[in-house]
Design a protein around this motif. Sequence first.
Motif, mmCIF file in Angstrom:
data_model
loop_
_atom_site.group_PDB
_atom_site.id
_atom_site.type_symbol
_atom_site.label_atom_id
_atom_site.label_comp_id
_atom_site.label_asym_id
_atom_site.label_seq_id
_atom_site.Cartn_x
_atom_site.Cartn_y
_atom_site.Cartn_z
ATOM 1 N N THR A 99 0.867 -1.187 -0.025
ATOM 2 C CA THR A 99 0.042 0.007 0.027
ATOM 3 C C THR A 99 0.868 1.305 -0.047
ATOM 4 O OG1 THR A 99 -1.530 -1.391 1.403
ATOM 5 C CG2 THR A 99 -2.123 1.158 1.016
ATOM 6 N N MET A 103 -2.153 5.967 -0.888
ATOM 7 C CA MET A 103 -3.232 5.113 -0.826
ATOM 8 C C MET A 103 -3.420 5.184 0.823
ATOM 9 S SD MET A 103 -2.722 2.060 -3.417
ATOM 10 C CE MET A 103 -4.169 1.369 -2.650
ATOM 11 N N ARG A 115 -11.497 -0.222 4.542
ATOM 12 C CA ARG A 115 -10.055 -0.209 3.865
ATOM 13 C C ARG A 115 -9.834 -1.438 3.137
ATOM 14 N NH1 ARG A 115 -8.407 2.462 8.458
ATOM 15 N NH2 ARG A 115 -7.710 0.829 9.346
ATOM 16 N N LEU A 119 -9.517 -1.652 -1.268
ATOM 17 C CA LEU A 119 -8.216 -2.310 -1.486
ATOM 18 C C LEU A 119 -8.373 -3.653 -2.429
ATOM 19 C CD1 LEU A 119 -5.753 -1.583 1.390
ATOM 20 C CD2 LEU A 119 -5.980 -0.223 -0.917
ATOM 21 N N LYS A 132 -3.743 3.098 -8.880
ATOM 22 C CA LYS A 132 -4.585 2.687 -7.541
ATOM 23 C C LYS A 132 -4.792 4.146 -6.935
ATOM 24 C CE LYS A 132 -3.734 -2.111 -7.235
ATOM 25 N NZ LYS A 132 -3.068 -3.113 -6.163
#
Length: 161
Positions: A99, A103, A115, A119, A132
């Motif tokens: 991550t 993010m 979360r 994700l 992303k």
Amino acid sequence: MTGTGTPTPPPEASLIRLAREATGLSPESAAAQAEIKLSGSRWRQIEAGYRKDSDKPVVARAHTLAHMAHAVGITPDRLEAAGRPDAAEVLQEIARPSTPAAMISALAGLEPWQRDVILRSLDARPRSRREKALLLRTLAEEIERQADADRDPPLGTEEAL
């Protein structure tokens, strides 16, 4: 060689081409999704297994092939089955969940389960970390716009006066 006199592409090149075609991407679009510098023409050379200008064989380096595979959604197992365990190993590292900082900051105010849902959704199809992060920033901006609209009553309404 194929019946037309052109060299037969190696199995991993055929796998890359089939996966790219299945996603509906052009070589240029697929190359743009790879997290490395790769042109559409180089992508075509690797898929074909040779350079058209010289008929020299082209075999992608493990790093390049792994990034190509990631861009079109090929798993490490499929890449290994195509005879490229070296690239499959690199692809495993690329696909390892991580991550990036952008993010994390975009997700900071959410509950852990929220979360995880976001994700996992972002990982539903191959995306670069940069893509992303951009999606999350765009989503956060849209949510902020909606929240601002909810706070500010439209002009000319009794609530605004």
